[in-house]
Scaffold this motif. Structure first.
Motif, PDB file in Angstrom:
ATOM      1  N   ILE A 156      11.360   7.041   4.934  1.00 39.53           N
ATOM      2  CA  ILE A 156       9.879   7.016   4.544  1.00 39.53           C
ATOM      3  C   ILE A 156       9.595   5.671   4.378  1.00 39.53           C
ATOM      4  CG2 ILE A 156       8.588   7.447   2.597  1.00 39.53           C
ATOM      5  CD1 ILE A 156       8.973   9.967   4.138  1.00 39.53           C
ATOM      6  N   GLU A 157      10.396   4.815   3.718  1.00 39.15           N
ATOM      7  CA  GLU A 157      10.351   3.460   3.480  1.00 39.15           C
ATOM      8  C   GLU A 157      10.083   2.678   4.814  1.00 39.15           C
ATOM      9  OE1 GLU A 157      12.418  -0.623   1.437  1.00 39.15           O
ATOM     10  OE2 GLU A 157      13.032   1.780   0.975  1.00 39.15           O
ATOM     11  N   GLU A 158      10.902   2.902   5.759  1.00 39.64           N
ATOM     12  CA  GLU A 158      10.780   2.263   7.130  1.00 39.64           C
ATOM     13  C   GLU A 158       9.464   2.537   7.764  1.00 39.64           C
ATOM     14  OE1 GLU A 158      14.289   3.524   9.422  1.00 39.64           O
ATOM     15  OE2 GLU A 158      15.677   2.242   8.187  1.00 39.64           O
ATOM     16  N   LEU A 159       9.257   3.858   7.525  1.00 41.03           N
ATOM     17  CA  LEU A 159       7.676   4.239   8.189  1.00 41.03           C
ATOM     18  C   LEU A 159       6.669   3.594   7.422  1.00 41.03           C
ATOM     19  CD1 LEU A 159       6.397   6.280  10.470  1.00 41.03           C
ATOM     20  CD2 LEU A 159       6.529   7.936   8.640  1.00 41.03           C
ATOM     21  N   TRP A 160       6.647   3.473   6.374  1.00 42.69           N
ATOM     22  CA  TRP A 160       5.801   2.810   5.617  1.00 42.69           C
ATOM     23  C   TRP A 160       5.539   1.133   5.836  1.00 42.69           C
ATOM     24  CZ3 TRP A 160       1.338   4.243   3.565  1.00 42.69           C
ATOM     25  CH2 TRP A 160       1.140   5.522   3.226  1.00 42.69           C
ATOM     26  N   ASP A 161       6.982   0.730   6.171  1.00 38.03           N
ATOM     27  CA  ASP A 161       6.813  -0.832   6.500  1.00 38.03           C
ATOM     28  C   ASP A 161       6.126  -0.984   7.628  1.00 38.03           C
ATOM     29  OD1 ASP A 161       8.060  -1.408   4.128  1.00 38.03           O
ATOM     30  OD2 ASP A 161      10.264  -1.421   5.062  1.00 38.03           O
ATOM     31  N   LYS A 162       6.323  -0.054   8.777  1.00 38.01           N
ATOM     32  CA  LYS A 162       5.807  -0.039   9.997  1.00 38.01           C
ATOM     33  C   LYS A 162       4.281   0.087   9.950  1.00 38.01           C
ATOM     34  CE  LYS A 162       6.242   1.742  14.810  1.00 38.01           C
ATOM     35  NZ  LYS A 162       6.655   2.685  15.472  1.00 38.01           N
ATOM     36  N   PHE A 163       3.868   0.990   8.910  1.00 34.63           N
ATOM     37  CA  PHE A 163       2.614   1.297   9.103  1.00 34.63           C
ATOM     38  C   PHE A 163       1.773   0.282   8.381  1.00 34.63           C
ATOM     39  CE2 PHE A 163      -1.015   3.491   6.728  1.00 34.63           C
ATOM     40  CZ  PHE A 163      -1.484   3.844   7.761  1.00 34.63           C
ATOM     41  N   MET A 164       2.290  -0.508   7.388  1.00 33.56           N
ATOM     42  CA  MET A 164       1.421  -1.523   6.671  1.00 33.56           C
ATOM     43  C   MET A 164       1.351  -2.584   7.355  1.00 33.56           C
ATOM     44  SD  MET A 164       0.692  -0.215   3.980  1.00 33.56           S
ATOM     45  CE  MET A 164      -0.061  -1.654   2.973  1.00 33.56           C
ATOM     46  N   GLN A 165       2.084  -2.834   8.750  1.00 34.23           N
ATOM     47  CA  GLN A 165       1.910  -3.998   9.444  1.00 34.23           C
ATOM     48  C   GLN A 165       0.676  -4.085  10.178  1.00 34.23           C
ATOM     49  OE1 GLN A 165       5.156  -3.957  12.226  1.00 34.23           O
ATOM     50  NE2 GLN A 165       6.734  -4.173  10.769  1.00 34.23           N
ATOM     51  N   ASN A 166       0.118  -2.907  10.057  1.00 32.71           N
ATOM     52  CA  ASN A 166      -1.440  -3.086  10.611  1.00 32.71           C
ATOM     53  C   ASN A 166      -2.596  -3.563   9.838  1.00 32.71           C
ATOM     54  OD1 ASN A 166      -1.110  -0.895  12.914  1.00 32.71           O
ATOM     55  ND2 ASN A 166      -0.646   0.516  11.266  1.00 32.71           N
ATOM     56  N   GLU A 167      -2.145  -3.921   8.647  1.00 31.51           N
ATOM     57  CA  GLU A 167      -2.766  -4.970   7.609  1.00 31.51           C
ATOM     58  C   GLU A 167      -4.311  -4.006   7.293  1.00 31.51           C
ATOM     59  OE1 GLU A 167      -3.805  -8.794   8.867  1.00 31.51           O
ATOM     60  OE2 GLU A 167      -1.793  -9.286   9.504  1.00 31.51           O
ATOM     61  N   PHE A 168      -4.474  -3.720   5.918  1.00 34.74           N
ATOM     62  CA  PHE A 168      -5.457  -3.077   5.480  1.00 34.74           C
ATOM     63  C   PHE A 168      -6.120  -3.758   4.522  1.00 34.74           C
ATOM     64  CE2 PHE A 168      -2.366   0.198   6.909  1.00 34.74           C
ATOM     65  CZ  PHE A 168      -2.942   0.974   7.571  1.00 34.74           C
ATOM     66  N   PRO A 169      -7.354  -3.753   4.197  1.00 36.27           N
ATOM     67  CA  PRO A 169      -8.164  -4.157   3.034  1.00 36.27           C
ATOM     68  C   PRO A 169      -7.156  -4.223   1.816  1.00 36.27           C
ATOM     69  CG  PRO A 169      -9.632  -3.021   4.325  1.00 36.27           C
ATOM     70  CD  PRO A 169      -8.087  -2.624   4.603  1.00 36.27           C
ATOM     71  N   GLU A 170      -7.194  -5.395   1.052  1.00 33.95           N
ATOM     72  CA  GLU A 170      -6.293  -5.296  -0.010  1.00 33.95           C
ATOM     73  C   GLU A 170      -6.894  -4.809  -1.555  1.00 33.95           C
ATOM     74  OE1 GLU A 170      -5.417  -9.225  -1.036  1.00 33.95           O
ATOM     75  OE2 GLU A 170      -4.422  -9.773   0.885  1.00 33.95           O
ATOM     76  N   HIS A 171      -8.267  -4.483  -1.407  1.00 36.92           N
ATOM     77  CA  HIS A 171      -9.050  -3.938  -2.618  1.00 36.92           C
ATOM     78  C   HIS A 171      -9.705  -2.744  -2.450  1.00 36.92           C
ATOM     79  CE1 HIS A 171      -8.056  -7.865  -4.673  1.00 36.92           C
ATOM     80  NE2 HIS A 171      -8.474  -8.501  -3.674  1.00 36.92           N
ATOM     81  N   GLY A 172      -9.760  -1.886  -3.291  1.00 41.06           N
ATOM     82  CA  GLY A 172     -10.080  -0.544  -3.227  1.00 41.06           C
ATOM     83  C   GLY A 172      -9.617   0.268  -2.303  1.00 41.06           C
ATOM     84  N   ASN A 173      -8.377   0.018  -1.561  1.00 32.96           N
ATOM     85  CA  ASN A 173      -7.956   1.140  -0.822  1.00 32.96           C
ATOM     86  C   ASN A 173      -6.877   2.120  -1.608  1.00 32.96           C
ATOM     87  OD1 ASN A 173      -7.379   2.197   1.722  1.00 32.96           O
ATOM     88  ND2 ASN A 173      -5.930   0.835   2.489  1.00 32.96           N
ATOM     89  N   GLU A 174      -6.687   3.332  -0.849  1.00 36.58           N
ATOM     90  CA  GLU A 174      -5.728   4.123  -1.283  1.00 36.58           C
ATOM     91  C   GLU A 174      -4.862   4.577  -0.414  1.00 36.58           C
ATOM     92  OE1 GLU A 174      -8.388   6.384  -4.913  1.00 36.58           O
ATOM     93  OE2 GLU A 174      -8.559   7.043  -2.926  1.00 36.58           O
TER      94      GLU A 174
END
Length: 278
Positions: A156-174
């Motif tokens: 799960i952690e590895e999958l999220w690390d890969k997903f977060m490489q896409n870069e998302f807005p820092e504020h107001g996201n869920e």
């Protein structure tokens, strides 16, 4: 186990009995639901968390253990035994037998020595009873990635690390995790798990879909992801056996309130586990 606890586990005992009587047959979704009085999704989870193994794993164990008894006490050849206990062919039987006993069927048959098997299966109830908050989720569009993984914290952690490489807005996201397949239905514990963001990625256009929209039982899991199985155990071998609420067919949702992206300490992390209700 007191009488009340035993009554609450009747659904599991009935499921065990069904599997034991039909271990060599394909057991349908309808049969599991009829005997347990739970949805296929929920009886699979209840069975895993009360018995310690999946329905598929238990049935497979019964197949190879009964096959070995036939190998010791009858003159039937290995191929016919494999078919008799419900395997499609000798190759699949040999693989399952060796995985379970650590020895090939031919070698086991020639030795005819009793091999170590697991103890008889008995369901148990959770020691602590969690109480959820009933919430209503509005339909939410999320942007997601998907993968088939083992439902363990490392993957799960590895999958999220890969997903977060896409870069998302820092504020107001869920961020959400959608257990699209049950992690406990499949014998090998592989499931389709979706990593989801409420906002589109900055550097890559992710596919979108709608989640939520309806009534949910919301449980709180405090701390890191490596202990989330303990919370699921308390839900599916405790609260779910006591409640009179009716569950919906939608997937379980995990909502990450405090996570590694916004919290430095694992013990400060907080996850909502949302079970759909009708």
């Amino acid at each position: 186990m007191n009488k009340e606890a035993s009554a609450n586990l009747n659904c599991v005992y009935n499921t065990i009995s069904l599997i034991e009587k039909n271990y060599d047959q394909v057991i349908s979704i309808e049969e599991l639901e009829d005997v347990s009085h739970y949805s296929y999704r929920n009886i699979q989870r209840i069975f895993k968390y009360t018995c310690g193994e999946t329905v598929g794993a238990y049935q497979k164990r019964l197949k190879v253990e009964n096959a070995y008894k036939m190998m010791i006490y009858t003159r039937a050849n290995i191929s016919s035994i494999a078919l008799k206990v419900g395997f499609a062919n000798l190759a699949s039987f040999s693989k399952a037998f060796k995985q379970h006993f650590g020895i090939a069927p031919k070698e086991a048959k020639s030795q005819k020595n009793p091999l170590m098997t697991k103890a008889e299966i008995f369901p148990v109830e959770a020691a602590h009873l969690l109480k959820p908050k009933i919430v209503y989720l509005r339909p939410l569009t999320v942007y997601y990635g998907t993968a088939f993984i083992s439902y363990i914290d490392e993957e799960i952690e590895e999958l999220w690390d890969k997903f977060m490489q896409n870069e998302f807005p820092e504020h107001g996201n869920e961020f959400y995790g959608i257990i699209a397949d049950e992690p406990l239905i499949r014998e090998n514990l592989k499931c389709r798990y979706d990593t989801c963001s409420a906002m589109q990625a900055k550097n890559f256009r992710l596919p979108s879909k709608t989640i939520g929209g309806g009534k949910y039982a919301q449980f709180i899991h405090p701390g890191g992801y490596e202990t989330i199985e303990d919370t699921y155990t308390q839900i599916y071998s405790g609260w779910i056996l006591e409640t009179e609420l009716e569950f919906g067919p939608s997937p379980v949702i995990e909502k990450y309130i405090r996570h590694p992206g916004n919290t430095a300490m694992a013990e400060e992390q907080l996850t909502y586990i949302l079970l759909p209700l009708n």
